[in-house]
Design a protein around this motif. Structure first.
Motif, PDB file in Angstrom:
ATOM      1  N   ARG A  59       0.831  -1.207   0.000  1.00  0.00           N
ATOM      2  CA  ARG A  59       0.000   0.000   0.000  1.00  0.00           C
ATOM      3  C   ARG A  59       0.860   1.250   0.000  1.00  0.00           C
ATOM      4  O   ARG A  59       0.567   2.222  -0.686  1.00  0.00           O
ATOM      5  N   LEU A  60       1.949   1.247   0.785  1.00  0.00           N
ATOM      6  CA  LEU A  60       2.838   2.409   0.820  1.00  0.00           C
ATOM      7  C   LEU A  60       3.509   2.635  -0.524  1.00  0.00           C
ATOM      8  O   LEU A  60       3.686   3.775  -0.959  1.00  0.00           O
ATOM      9  N   ALA A  61       3.874   1.556  -1.204  1.00  0.00           N
ATOM     10  CA  ALA A  61       4.555   1.673  -2.493  1.00  0.00           C
ATOM     11  C   ALA A  61       3.688   2.365  -3.534  1.00  0.00           C
ATOM     12  O   ALA A  61       4.210   2.974  -4.475  1.00  0.00           O
ATOM     13  N   ASP A  62       2.375   2.323  -3.371  1.00  0.00           N
ATOM     14  CA  ASP A  62       1.454   2.930  -4.334  1.00  0.00           C
ATOM     15  C   ASP A  62       1.141   4.393  -4.040  1.00  0.00           C
ATOM     16  O   ASP A  62       0.407   5.021  -4.783  1.00  0.00           O
ATOM     17  N   GLN A  63       1.685   4.950  -2.960  1.00  0.00           N
ATOM     18  CA  GLN A  63       1.332   6.305  -2.535  1.00  0.00           C
ATOM     19  C   GLN A  63       2.284   7.354  -3.109  1.00  0.00           C
ATOM     20  O   GLN A  63       3.434   7.081  -3.427  1.00  0.00           O
ATOM     21  N   SER A  64       1.783   8.586  -3.176  1.00  0.00           N
ATOM     22  CA  SER A  64       2.586   9.716  -3.664  1.00  0.00           C
ATOM     23  C   SER A  64       3.618  10.111  -2.607  1.00  0.00           C
ATOM     24  O   SER A  64       3.444   9.818  -1.418  1.00  0.00           O
ATOM     25  N   PRO A  65       4.686  10.815  -3.027  1.00  0.00           N
ATOM     26  CA  PRO A  65       5.671  11.293  -2.054  1.00  0.00           C
ATOM     27  C   PRO A  65       5.042  12.177  -0.966  1.00  0.00           C
ATOM     28  O   PRO A  65       5.409  12.086   0.202  1.00  0.00           O
ATOM     29  N   VAL A  66       4.078  13.015  -1.325  1.00  0.00           N
ATOM     30  CA  VAL A  66       3.432  13.889  -0.341  1.00  0.00           C
ATOM     31  C   VAL A  66       2.684  13.055   0.702  1.00  0.00           C
ATOM     32  O   VAL A  66       2.821  13.275   1.909  1.00  0.00           O
ATOM     33  N   LEU A  67       1.917  12.080   0.258  1.00  0.00           N
ATOM     34  CA  LEU A  67       1.182  11.239   1.195  1.00  0.00           C
ATOM     35  C   LEU A  67       2.140  10.396   2.040  1.00  0.00           C
ATOM     36  O   LEU A  67       1.898  10.183   3.230  1.00  0.00           O
ATOM     37  N   LEU A  68       3.233   9.939   1.467  1.00  0.00           N
ATOM     38  CA  LEU A  68       4.225   9.181   2.246  1.00  0.00           C
ATOM     39  C   LEU A  68       4.816  10.038   3.358  1.00  0.00           C
ATOM     40  O   LEU A  68       5.018   9.563   4.474  1.00  0.00           O
ATOM     41  N   ARG A  69       5.093  11.321   3.076  1.00  0.00           N
ATOM     42  CA  ARG A  69       5.630  12.211   4.114  1.00  0.00           C
ATOM     43  C   ARG A  69       4.592  12.452   5.217  1.00  0.00           C
ATOM     44  O   ARG A  69       4.928  12.478   6.396  1.00  0.00           O
ATOM     45  N   HIS A  70       3.323  12.610   4.834  1.00  0.00           N
ATOM     46  CA  HIS A  70       2.265  12.753   5.843  1.00  0.00           C
ATOM     47  C   HIS A  70       2.168  11.483   6.689  1.00  0.00           C
ATOM     48  O   HIS A  70       2.010  11.551   7.911  1.00  0.00           O
ATOM     49  N   THR A  71       2.269  10.346   6.041  1.00  0.00           N
ATOM     50  CA  THR A  71       2.203   9.063   6.739  1.00  0.00           C
ATOM     51  C   THR A  71       3.373   8.921   7.708  1.00  0.00           C
ATOM     52  O   THR A  71       3.202   8.478   8.845  1.00  0.00           O
ATOM     53  N   ALA A  72       4.566   9.309   7.266  1.00  0.00           N
ATOM     54  CA  ALA A  72       5.756   9.218   8.118  1.00  0.00           C
ATOM     55  C   ALA A  72       5.603  10.126   9.339  1.00  0.00           C
ATOM     56  O   ALA A  72       5.922   9.724  10.470  1.00  0.00           O
ATOM     57  N   ARG A  73       5.097  11.323   9.129  1.00  0.00           N
ATOM     58  CA  ARG A  73       4.894  12.260  10.244  1.00  0.00           C
ATOM     59  C   ARG A  73       3.882  11.688  11.236  1.00  0.00           C
ATOM     60  O   ARG A  73       4.094  11.714  12.448  1.00  0.00           O
ATOM     61  N   TYR A  74       2.794  11.143  10.711  1.00  0.00           N
ATOM     62  CA  TYR A  74       1.774  10.539  11.571  1.00  0.00           C
ATOM     63  C   TYR A  74       2.341   9.341  12.335  1.00  0.00           C
ATOM     64  O   TYR A  74       2.102   9.196  13.534  1.00  0.00           O
ATOM     65  N   ALA A  75       3.098   8.496  11.638  1.00  0.00           N
ATOM     66  CA  ALA A  75       3.681   7.312  12.286  1.00  0.00           C
ATOM     67  C   ALA A  75       4.616   7.726  13.413  1.00  0.00           C
ATOM     68  O   ALA A  75       4.622   7.115  14.487  1.00  0.00           O
ATOM     69  N   GLU A  76       5.397   8.770  13.218  1.00  0.00           N
ATOM     70  CA  GLU A  76       6.312   9.253  14.263  1.00  0.00           C
ATOM     71  C   GLU A  76       5.525   9.787  15.457  1.00  0.00           C
ATOM     72  O   GLU A  76       5.840   9.489  16.608  1.00  0.00           O
ATOM     73  N   GLU A  77       4.469  10.570  15.196  1.00  0.00           N
ATOM     74  CA  GLU A  77       3.654  11.101  16.286  1.00  0.00           C
ATOM     75  C   GLU A  77       2.936   9.979  17.027  1.00  0.00           C
ATOM     76  O   GLU A  77       2.821  10.014  18.256  1.00  0.00           O
ATOM     77  N   LEU A  78       2.467   8.974  16.294  1.00  0.00           N
ATOM     78  CA  LEU A  78       1.796   7.837  16.918  1.00  0.00           C
ATOM     79  C   LEU A  78       2.766   7.050  17.800  1.00  0.00           C
ATOM     80  O   LEU A  78       2.421   6.640  18.911  1.00  0.00           O
ATOM     81  N   ALA A  79       3.986   6.869  17.328  1.00  0.00           N
ATOM     82  CA  ALA A  79       4.997   6.164  18.123  1.00  0.00           C
ATOM     83  C   ALA A  79       5.298   6.941  19.405  1.00  0.00           C
ATOM     84  O   ALA A  79       5.369   6.352  20.493  1.00  0.00           O
TER      85      ALA A  79
END
Length: 105
Positions: free
Chosen positions: A18-38
């Motif tokens: 699923r991540l491989a299919d995402q845009s760079p912008v959405l991947l950066r949002h996902t990374a930020r969210y994952a860091e905040e969730l951690a």
């Protein structure tokens, strides 16, 4: 030959696809969210451990009256401020600004 990063083995294959299919912008949002969730889950675990500890330390001298004695210091940026008392009230995490970050603490 193009470079493609190798995902960590711990990641589920479905998530990697699923991540491989995402845009760079959405991947950066996902990374930020994952860091905040951690950070949130680590903070929850610390607060839970502290709640379970029956030997709470005495109230620190610099703890404001409106902050519970079980509060911990967390370095987190909120509204351009870093350095907070944080504690749990039911299902919510409460924060109160303490002051600027002191690298000696």
């Amino acid at each position: 030959m193009s470079y493609s990063p190798t995902p960590p083995r711990e990641l589920d294959d479905g998530l990697v696809e699923r991540l491989a299919d995402q845009s760079p912008v959405l991947l950066r949002h996902t990374a930020r969210y994952a860091e905040e969730l951690a950070e949130y889950r680590e903070r929850e675990a610390r607060l839970s451990e502290r709640d379970d500890d029956e030997n709470h330390e005495e109230r620190p001298d610099d703890l404001p009256d409106d902050v519970p004695s079980k509060a911990t210091i967390t370095v987190k940026e909120i509204n351009d401020n870093r350095y907070y008392w944080q504690w749990r009230e039911g299902d919510k995490i409460r924060s109160k600004y303490k002051g600027p970050v002191n690298s000696n603490e």
